[in-house]
Scaffold this motif. Structure first.
Motif, PDB file in Angstrom:
ATOM      1  N   TYR A   1       0.896  -6.947   2.493  1.00  0.00           N
ATOM      2  CA  TYR A   1      -0.175  -7.667   2.921  1.00  0.00           C
ATOM      3  C   TYR A   1      -1.483  -6.916   3.317  1.00  0.00           C
ATOM      4  O   TYR A   1      -2.671  -7.290   3.292  1.00  0.00           O
ATOM      5  CB  TYR A   1      -0.084  -8.872   3.932  1.00  0.00           C
ATOM      6  CG  TYR A   1       1.015  -9.834   3.748  1.00  0.00           C
ATOM      7  CD1 TYR A   1       0.491 -11.038   3.195  1.00  0.00           C
ATOM      8  CD2 TYR A   1       2.330  -9.865   4.055  1.00  0.00           C
ATOM      9  CE1 TYR A   1       1.475 -12.239   2.702  1.00  0.00           C
ATOM     10  CE2 TYR A   1       3.304 -10.799   3.676  1.00  0.00           C
ATOM     11  CZ  TYR A   1       2.696 -11.872   2.923  1.00  0.00           C
ATOM     12  OH  TYR A   1       3.568 -13.118   2.498  1.00  0.00           O
ATOM     13  N   ASN A   2      -1.295  -5.873   3.738  1.00  0.00           N
ATOM     14  CA  ASN A   2      -2.396  -4.960   4.475  1.00  0.00           C
ATOM     15  C   ASN A   2      -2.420  -3.439   4.125  1.00  0.00           C
ATOM     16  O   ASN A   2      -2.517  -2.629   5.070  1.00  0.00           O
ATOM     17  CB  ASN A   2      -1.918  -5.139   6.164  1.00  0.00           C
ATOM     18  CG  ASN A   2      -3.415  -5.238   6.960  1.00  0.00           C
ATOM     19  OD1 ASN A   2      -4.569  -4.945   6.120  1.00  0.00           O
ATOM     20  ND2 ASN A   2      -3.472  -5.150   8.186  1.00  0.00           N
ATOM     21  N   ILE A   3      -2.407  -3.052   2.981  1.00  0.00           N
ATOM     22  CA  ILE A   3      -2.328  -1.772   2.596  1.00  0.00           C
ATOM     23  C   ILE A   3      -3.846  -1.121   2.987  1.00  0.00           C
ATOM     24  O   ILE A   3      -4.756  -1.660   2.321  1.00  0.00           O
ATOM     25  CB  ILE A   3      -2.076  -1.606   1.217  1.00  0.00           C
ATOM     26  CG1 ILE A   3      -0.732  -1.811   0.905  1.00  0.00           C
ATOM     27  CG2 ILE A   3      -2.436  -0.092   0.685  1.00  0.00           C
ATOM     28  CD1 ILE A   3       0.549  -1.073   1.567  1.00  0.00           C
ATOM     29  N   LYS A   4      -3.792  -0.236   3.707  1.00  0.00           N
ATOM     30  CA  LYS A   4      -5.024   0.480   4.087  1.00  0.00           C
ATOM     31  C   LYS A   4      -4.745   1.960   4.820  1.00  0.00           C
ATOM     32  O   LYS A   4      -3.485   2.100   5.160  1.00  0.00           O
ATOM     33  CB  LYS A   4      -6.097  -0.360   4.849  1.00  0.00           C
ATOM     34  CG  LYS A   4      -5.255  -0.737   6.218  1.00  0.00           C
ATOM     35  CD  LYS A   4      -6.345  -1.651   7.033  1.00  0.00           C
ATOM     36  CE  LYS A   4      -5.619  -1.818   8.568  1.00  0.00           C
ATOM     37  NZ  LYS A   4      -6.439  -2.878   9.277  1.00  0.00           N
ATOM     38  N   PRO A   5      -5.607   2.776   4.795  1.00  0.00           N
ATOM     39  CA  PRO A   5      -5.473   4.221   5.341  1.00  0.00           C
ATOM     40  C   PRO A   5      -4.832   4.106   6.892  1.00  0.00           C
ATOM     41  O   PRO A   5      -3.861   5.100   7.039  1.00  0.00           O
ATOM     42  CB  PRO A   5      -6.804   4.788   5.113  1.00  0.00           C
ATOM     43  CG  PRO A   5      -7.364   4.175   4.126  1.00  0.00           C
ATOM     44  CD  PRO A   5      -6.948   2.792   4.418  1.00  0.00           C
ATOM     45  N   SER A   6      -5.059   3.163   7.693  1.00  0.00           N
ATOM     46  CA  SER A   6      -4.578   3.230   9.046  1.00  0.00           C
ATOM     47  C   SER A   6      -3.364   2.812   9.039  1.00  0.00           C
ATOM     48  O   SER A   6      -2.500   2.912   9.870  1.00  0.00           O
ATOM     49  CB  SER A   6      -5.651   1.923   9.920  1.00  0.00           C
ATOM     50  OG  SER A   6      -5.665   0.942   9.556  1.00  0.00           O
ATOM     51  N   ASN A   7      -2.592   2.135   8.062  1.00  0.00           N
ATOM     52  CA  ASN A   7      -1.361   1.706   8.140  1.00  0.00           C
ATOM     53  C   ASN A   7      -0.324   2.755   7.113  1.00  0.00           C
ATOM     54  O   ASN A   7       0.713   2.486   6.875  1.00  0.00           O
ATOM     55  CB  ASN A   7      -0.960   0.460   7.316  1.00  0.00           C
ATOM     56  CG  ASN A   7      -1.471  -0.809   8.476  1.00  0.00           C
ATOM     57  OD1 ASN A   7      -1.429  -0.506   9.379  1.00  0.00           O
ATOM     58  ND2 ASN A   7      -1.942  -1.662   7.900  1.00  0.00           N
ATOM     59  N   ILE A   8      -1.104   4.022   6.751  1.00  0.00           N
ATOM     60  CA  ILE A   8      -0.541   5.041   6.092  1.00  0.00           C
ATOM     61  C   ILE A   8      -0.206   6.148   7.246  1.00  0.00           C
ATOM     62  O   ILE A   8      -1.290   6.795   7.563  1.00  0.00           O
ATOM     63  CB  ILE A   8      -0.956   5.581   4.860  1.00  0.00           C
ATOM     64  CG1 ILE A   8      -1.137   4.219   3.939  1.00  0.00           C
ATOM     65  CG2 ILE A   8      -0.140   6.674   4.358  1.00  0.00           C
ATOM     66  CD1 ILE A   8       0.095   3.613   3.573  1.00  0.00           C
ATOM     67  N   LEU A   9       1.193   6.231   7.554  1.00  0.00           N
ATOM     68  CA  LEU A   9       1.239   7.358   8.909  1.00  0.00           C
ATOM     69  C   LEU A   9       1.685   8.668   8.025  1.00  0.00           C
ATOM     70  O   LEU A   9       2.238   8.740   7.073  1.00  0.00           O
ATOM     71  CB  LEU A   9       2.144   7.082  10.080  1.00  0.00           C
ATOM     72  CG  LEU A   9       1.628   5.849  10.452  1.00  0.00           C
ATOM     73  CD1 LEU A   9       2.611   5.262  11.678  1.00  0.00           C
ATOM     74  CD2 LEU A   9       0.217   5.914  11.240  1.00  0.00           C
ATOM     75  N   LEU A  10       1.512   9.821   8.777  1.00  0.00           N
ATOM     76  CA  LEU A  10       1.765  11.145   8.275  1.00  0.00           C
ATOM     77  C   LEU A  10       2.670  11.994   9.037  1.00  0.00           C
ATOM     78  O   LEU A  10       2.488  11.886  10.231  1.00  0.00           O
ATOM     79  CB  LEU A  10       0.697  12.011   7.932  1.00  0.00           C
ATOM     80  CG  LEU A  10      -0.452  11.373   7.084  1.00  0.00           C
ATOM     81  CD1 LEU A  10      -1.620  12.377   6.978  1.00  0.00           C
ATOM     82  CD2 LEU A  10      -0.017  11.075   5.732  1.00  0.00           C
TER      83      LEU A  10
END
Length: 1014
Positions: free
Chosen positions: A853-862
């Motif tokens: 529902y909410n794919i965006k850079p802030s939800n991709i952690l490294l």
């Protein structure tokens, strides 16, 4: 020079391809000589695709007639042909080329513990005599080639574990595997059912398919049990569903059966007891129900048994103590009832016993002291009562967790053996009484001490400061009195100090500044007096300071504003006055952290503001002489007399006014104190009522934290949510809640992320919450943030997940500092590819699929290696009761530019295609370094439209982020085109995530170039 080397390599490859024609025109002796060069040519071609940073392969020279003298190469002394190539752990990278196919006499190929990437070369299937293939612990990706089936007739050992292989297994991979003894595909991303041909591998001794995404119907389970020679079967951490069929388990030679972390349900199979050689049984983290089968008592060789985190319901088995070989037992987090048998002392080999969070009652049998090898005992969250057997503390225990029960009596005295061994002691939430004795200082290795929520009525012994290894001390609500010992931080190792809710008095010792490692200091709800020590400012790691509800006076030291790490402070309901510190967290404190004091100066507070130092009295040095001159110049005595009378009356009025003001201040102060005491009395009464109600329900007065991973030093523990959240600084937030970084200092320094959900008044059923959390906990993938556990009360829910040390993709793209290292294309493509694989797993490995529902850079952690980890997946399953319009509105605001157009135009019809749209926009953001939506002074730039226009004009590469440095155009341009396809306005035009992963694999490893090279 490099060009000459490449041309030489091409000539070698041409020679390899023409060698068959050359042999046709030579004698047999010449042919034999040329065949010997096959090994040289093959190894040189193989080396050309490999990077050798430590020059281990320096001895490999293409001018040699034979490779038998080369390092890491072994030849058959009779034929002179290469039969073994072992390059394990040499730090090699690169790809597996076609050269190895020339080694037709190769028996052993071992390339483990390197960094070889790319696909497994199908040409390995042409080495028909291969007996051992070991490629474990590399970075291989893609599918397992079907040509590998050609070597199955000869291969005995096959290990492809710990790579990034994906996709289903070829159906005919095991069509001829009668020689196969060892097979490990563990630690990959393989999926789908297991080919039925595997069941023809009758010689298999070891089968390890763990930590993949395999699934399959129960008919697979009924077939795999027919592999009679299996000694180890590991299917753990997959998605195998359904019950294990009864009556088919014929693995009589089995020594290890590892099925943990699946969706197996139904009863534990009765015929597991028919495996007489079984030494290890792990069925934890499944959905097994019912009773423990009595047939398990027949396992006379078993040493390890774990059935934790299931739904087993039965009385604790009496036969349990008859298995004298047991060393490790974990039945935690089930519904077992009854009491422990007195014969438990017969388990002379027992080292680890965990029965936490069941429904066990009764006393601890005194016979348990005869388990002399016991080192870990966890009984938390049951209803045990009685006293703790004294002899138990004569054992060499390393961890004792009896919290959340009804134990009474005093804490047993320790022994010299226990003083050396004990590392964790948790006796919290019981009814223990008596003193904390001075011998507490003898525990040389104690790291975690928690005796909170008891009725000890004891003083704090100063010997606590002697605990050189102590990291966390929790003595809250234990009826402690007296003063805080000055040398409580003598060791300097303490991270957490919690003394709340006692009757401690006297000042906070100045020596508290010696607690150099402290990051949580909580002394609230005591009777502490005096001023706040300035030495607290020395605690440069301090994050949380709680001093509320004491009798502290004076001003807050200004030095506390210099503690940069401080994120939470509460000094409410004391007698503090004066200005608050101007630095650090203090200017941002809210009213609740300051209220209830006599005169703190803050615009947030109403009432008097008192300063500790009185205002200076300003005097005119000439006033006396001026006054005298005025009196002397007056010739009228009456005027002089009247003036003197006026001065006297003024003085009297001033004195009366001062007295009235002082009296008013005293009255107001007394009223404030009275009101405060009434408030404290109400708080105490409410707390007492809650505590009594809680204990009457056999529950701890705080919530329960469950950690799924039983390998941690404590799988679950009862905590206070407020103190937990204040152990770490807030590191982020979003639609679903706020995220905190938490270091479990007492649990081997483990760092986790805690998300406080916004749905505290929505999710009221713990059963529903737990079921959803455990479903999400099964979603394990290298590119997903793994859910490690949860915390639940009716007022608060927390999700516990792994912590990604490199922050978010959002920060890397848009919050980079000028001196930050280069964010290269290699890293960016790795993030794109990994995110695609993580989404593909969510979409294709679950039915129904998990939609983010909410794919965006802030939800991709490294992580530390820039591997992407998708966070916040599946959380919408937990908040289905929320108002949809509110949720979607919030989601649109937080993910502006990533929301699929069909969500804004239609009635919220959600599918996997919505995620794919957001992923397409995310790719564009990664490649261009620009935000999805950018606002100018008089225009708005939509990134997808901007790139699409440039692509149509033939100028797409102009939008690429120049800060990444050099980049391969033949990769970047196709990735941009793929992004625009994913971000298509029409949902049906977007590819599936499985197709996206395949396209990215082709982009990264262009097949036409490889075919042209060879």
């Amino acid at each position: 020079m490099m060009r000459m080397g490449f041309l030489k390599l091409v000539l070698l490859l041409v020679l390899v391809s023409l060698q068959g024609h050359i042999l046709m025109g030579t004698s047999s002796e010449d042919a034999s000589s040329i065949q010997l060069n096959d090994d040289v040519l093959g190894l040189i071609v193989f080396k050309s695709d490999i990077q050798d940073p430590y020059s281990y392969l320096q001895s490999w020279n293409e001018d040699d007639n034979s490779p038998c003298s080369w390092k890491f190469v072994q030849c058959n002394p009779e034929t002179g042909r290469v039969y073994q190539l072992s390059l394990d752990g040499l730090g090699l990278s690169g790809k597996l080329g076609r050269g190895l196919e020339k080694l037709q006499h190769l028996k052993v190929l071992s390339l483990s513990y390197n960094n070889i990437s790319g696909n497994i070369s199908p040409q390995l299937g042409l080495i028909t005599g291969l007996e051992k293939l070991n490629l474990t612990h590399n970075s291989l990706s893609g599918r397992i080639p079907s040509l590998l089936a050609n070597v199955m007739s000869s291969i005995r050992f096959l290990d492809l574990s710990e790579n990034s292989l994906s996709g289903p297994l070829p159906d005919d991979l095991f069509r001829s595997c009668t020689s196969l003894r060892y097979l490990s595909l563990a630690g990959n991303m393989l999926e789908g059912p297991i080919p039925s041909t595997l069941l023809t591998c009758f010689s298999l001794n070891n089968l390890n398919l763990s930590r993949n995404h395999f699934s399959g119907e129960p008919k697979f389970a009924s077939g795999i049990w027919l592999l009679k020679r299996l000694r180890t079967l590991d299917l753990s951490v997959n998605a195998f569903p359904g019950p294990i069929p009864q009556g088919v388990l014929g693995l009589h030679n089995l020594k290890e059966l590892l099925l943990q972390g699946n969706h197996f349900s139904g009863s534990v199979p009765l015929d597991i007891g028919l495996c007489p050689h079984l030494s290890r049984l792990d069925l934890r983290d499944n959905l097994f129900t019912g009773a423990l089968p009595n047939s398990l008592s027949m396992l006379r060789s078993i040493s390890f048994i774990s059935l934790s985190n299931n739904m087993l319901t039965s009385e604790f088995p009496v036969w349990f103590s008859n298995i004298s070989t047991l060393e490790y037992v974990d039945f935690s987090n089930n519904g077992l009832t009854g009491s422990l048998p007195s014969s438990i002392g017969d388990l002379k080999s027992l080292e680890y016993l965990s029965l936490s969070n069941n429904k066990l009652t009764g006393i601890i049998p005194t016979s348990l002291v005869y388990c002399t090898k016991l080192s870990v005992i966890r009984l938390r969250g049951n209803s045990f009562n009685g006293s703790i057997p004294e002899g138990l503390f004569d054992l060499g225990l390393e961890e004792v967790d009896f919290s959340g029960n009804g134990f009474m009596g005093s804490i047993p005295p320790g022994s010299s053996r226990l003083f050396e061994s004990l590392r964790i002691l948790d006796l919290s939430s019981n009814n223990l009484t008596g003193n904390i004795t001075a011998e507490i200082g003898l525990f040389a290795n104690l790291r975690y001490l928690n005796v909170s929520w008891n009725n000890l009525q004891s003083r704090m012994p100063p010997e606590i400061g002697y605990l050189q290894s102590l990291r966390e001390l929790d003595l809250r609500n234990s009826e402690l009195h007296g003063s805080i010992p000055g040398d409580i931080c003598e060791s300097g190792s303490l991270d957490i100090l919690q003394l709340d809710g006692n009757s401690l008095s006297g000042p906070i010792p100045e020596e508290i500044g010696n607690c150099s490692s402290l990051y949580l200091l909580s002394l609230s709800h005591n009777n502490l007096s005096g001023s706040i020590p300035k030495s607290i400012s020395k605690l440069n790691k301090l994050k949380v300071l709680k001093l509320e509800s004491n009798e502290l006076s004076g001003e807050i030291p200004q030095e506390l504003g210099k503690i940069e790490s401080l994120v939470a402070v509460n000094v409410s309901y004391n007698r503090l006055i004066g200005r608050i510190p101007v630095g650090g967290v203090f200017p941002s404190l809210d009213q609740s952290a300051l209220q209830g004091n006599l005169g703190i100066c803050s615009p947030l507070l109403k009432g008097p503001c008192k300063m500790n130092v009185p205002k200076p009295l300003v005097i005119d040095p000439d006033s006396y002489y001026k006054h005298r001159q005025r009196n002397e110049s007056s010739d009228d005595p009456a005027t002089s007399r009247d003036h003197r009378m006026f001065l006297s009356v003024s003085s009297i009025i001033a004195i009366i006014a001062a007295v009235l003001i002082a009296f008013g201040v005293i009255v107001i102060s007394l009223l404030n104190v009275s009101a405060r005491r009434r408030l404290a009395f109400v708080d105490t009464a409410v707390e007492s009522m809650c505590s009594s109600s809680s204990k009457s329900a056999s529950l701890a007065p705080t919530g329960k934290l469950i950690l799924f991973d039983s390998r941690s030093s404590s799988a679950d523990w009862v905590i206070n949510a407020e103190s937990l959240l204040q152990k770490a600084s807030e590191i982020g937030g979003g639609v679903f809640g706020t995220v905190y970084k938490v270091s479990l200092g007492s649990h081997e320094g483990r760092i986790l992320a805690f998300k406080k959900l916004i749905t505290s008044n929505i999710i009221q059923n713990p059963g529903d919450f737990e079921r959803e959390i455990r479903v999400l906990g099964k979603a394990r993938h290298p590119n997903l943030i793994s859910l490690e556990g949860y915390y639940w009360t009716s007022q608060m829910q927390l999700l516990v997940s792994e912590y990604a040390p490199n922050g978010s993709l959002q920060a890397k793209l848009h919050e980079r500092l000028p001196f930050a290292p280069l964010f290269s294309w290699v890293h960016r493509f790795k993030i794109i590819f990994g995110t695609a694989k993580g989404l593909a797993h969510l979409h294709h490995s679950f039915r129904p699929p998990i939609i983010h529902y909410n794919i965006k850079p802030s939800n991709i952690l490294l992580d530390e290696n820039y591997n992407p980890k998708i966070s916040d997946f599946g959380l919408a399953r937990l908040v289905t009761k929320l108002d949809k319009h509110v949720m979607i509105s919030n989601r649109f605001q937080s993910a502006l530019g990533y929301v699929a157009p069909e969500l804004t135009c239609q009635s919220l019809r959600v599918s996997e295609k919505c995620d794919i749209y957001g992923f397409g926009v995310l790719i564009l953001e990664v490649v261009t370094g620009r935000r999805a939506v950018e606002y100018g002074e008089d225009n708005v730039v939509i990134l997808s439209d901007h790139v699409r226009v440039l692509l149509e004009e033939g100028n797409a590469l102009e939008c690429v982020d120049t800060s990444m440095g050099d980049f391969p155009e033949d990769e970047v341009l196709p990735v941009l085109k793929l992004a625009l396809v994913c971000a298509s306005q029409i949902p049906s035009s977007r590819p599936s995530m499985a197709e996206v992963v395949q396209i990215l694999q082709v982009i990264k490893t262009p097949l036409p170039q490889r075919m042209e090279l060879f």
